[in-house]
Write an enzyme that holds these catalytic residues in place. Structure first.
Site, PDB file in Angstrom:
ATOM      1  N   ASP A 169      42.816 113.654 144.035  1.00  0.00           N
ATOM      2  CA  ASP A 169      42.598 113.563 145.484  1.00  0.00           C
ATOM      3  C   ASP A 169      41.558 112.491 145.776  1.00  0.00           C
ATOM      4  OD1 ASP A 169      44.323 115.687 145.740  1.00  0.00           O
ATOM      5  OD2 ASP A 169      42.707 117.173 145.744  1.00  0.00           O
TER       6      ASP A 169
HETATM    7  N1  URA Z   1      43.287 119.731 141.709  1.00  0.00           N
HETATM    8  C1  URA Z   1      42.934 119.418 142.977  1.00  0.00           C
HETATM    9  O1  URA Z   1      42.890 120.267 143.850  1.00  0.00           O
HETATM   10  N2  URA Z   1      42.621 118.126 143.226  1.00  0.00           N
HETATM   11  C2  URA Z   1      42.622 117.142 142.307  1.00  0.00           C
HETATM   12  O2  URA Z   1      42.316 115.990 142.610  1.00  0.00           O
HETATM   13  C3  URA Z   1      42.997 117.496 140.991  1.00  0.00           C
HETATM   14  C4  URA Z   1      43.323 118.804 140.723  1.00  0.00           C
END
Ligand code: URA
Length: 238
Positions: free
Chosen positions: A106
Site C-alpha cells: 500500500d
Molecule cells: N497488507 C496490507 O494491508 N498492506 C500492505 O501493504 C501489505 C500487506
C-alpha cells in the site's frame, strides 16, 4: 553465452529506443574496455560485459532482480494517481526495461519490495500457490491483547474470502506492536485482518520476504540494491 550488436545491447539494458541507442554510440558516449565504441554494429559477448555510458559503469544483466526499501507515500501501481510511483526511485533505465514490482505494498506501507523485469520470476513469486512467507511489523491503534493474537492465529473471516485467513505466526512485540507472518498476499490483508479482529493498523512495515531480511541489505528508505543469486535463493517457499 550470446553475442549481440552494441545497439541491441544498449536497448536491452534500458538505454532507450534502438534509434536513440545508435545515436549514443555514434556520439561516442559508450566505452568498453577503455575504448570508445562508435560503430553500433560491433558485436560483443554479453556475459560479464561492462559498459561505460556517459562515464557511468553498467554490468550487462539479462534480467534485473532488485530489492527496494519502499518509503511511505509511494505507489506500486503502474499508473500512480495520488503519490509518485516506486519506479521514480530507480534509474530511468529500469522503466525502459519494464521493471515492475513483485506484488504490491500500500502507499502508506514501508519496507521490502522486490522488483524485476523477469516475467516468469514475477509470476512465480506472486503465485498464490507459492507459499513464501511475508513478515510484517504492524503498529496497532489499540493495545495488542492476547485475544487479538489468538484471533489472528486462529483465522479471521474477511468479507470477500471463502474461508477464514490465519496468520502463520503472530507475536506481540510491544504494547502497540505486532509481528505478523502471512503466506498469502491478499489485498490490504494485514489491515483487513486487524480490523476484522477488532483493532486497527496504524502503520505497517514489511521486514522480510521468505528468509531474506530487509535489515541484511543495509538499505536506507528509498534505496535499492541488486539481489545476488544467494539472496534470491532465500526467497524460496517454506
Ligand atoms: N497488507 C496490507 O494491508 N498492506 C500492505 O501493504 C501489505 C500487506
Amino acid at each position: 553465452m550470446s553475442k549481440l550488436s552494441l545497439d541491441r545491447i544498449l536497448q536491452s539494458q534500458g538505454f532507450g529506443t534502438r534509434k536513440y541507442c545508435r545515436a549514443l554510440i555514434e556520439d561516442g558516449d559508450v566505452v568498453i574496455d577503455g575504448v570508445v565504441q562508435d560503430n553500433f554494429k560491433t558485436t560483443f559477448e554479453t556475459d560479464g560485459l561492462v559498459l561505460h555510458v556517459f562515464d557511468e559503469e553498467w554490468l550487462y544483466r539479462e534480467h534485473v532482480y532488485i530489492a527496494l526499501y519502499k518509503p511511505a507515500d509511494y505507489e506500486c501501481s503502474r499508473k500512480p494517481s495520488h503519490h509518485p510511483g516506486v519506479l521514480t526511485l530507480l534509474p530511468e533505465q529500469f522503466t525502459w526495461r519494464d521493471v515492475q514490482p513483485v506484488g504490491r505494498l500500500d502507499h502508506d506501507t514501508t519496507g521490502m519490495l522486490l522488483m524485476s523485469d523477469d516475467g516468469p520470476f514475477i509470476h512465480a513469486q506472486s503465485s498464490p500457490k507459492r507459499h513464501v512467507p511475508k513478515v510484517y511489523q504492524a503498529t496497532t491503534q489499540d493495545p495488542v491483547t492476547d485475544e487479538l493474537v489468538q484471533h489472528l492465529l486462529a483465522g479471521v473471516q474477511l468479507h470477500d474470502e471463502p474461508a477464514p485467513l490465519a496468520a502463520l505466526v503472530c507475536e506481540k512485540k510491544g504494547e502497540y506492536q505486532l509481528e505478523i507472518v502471512l503466506e498469502q498476499g491478499k489485498y490490504h490483508q494485514v489491515k483487513r485482518m486487524l480490523a476484522a479482529a477488532g483493532n486497527h493498523c496504524a502503520a505497517l512495515h514489511r521486514s522480510a520476504i521468505g528468509k531474506l531480511q530487509l535489515d541484511s541489505l543495509g538499505l536506507k528508505e528509498g534505496e535499492w540494491c541488486y539481489l545476488t543469486p544467494e539472496q534470491l535463493a532465500l526467497l524460496a517457499p517454506v
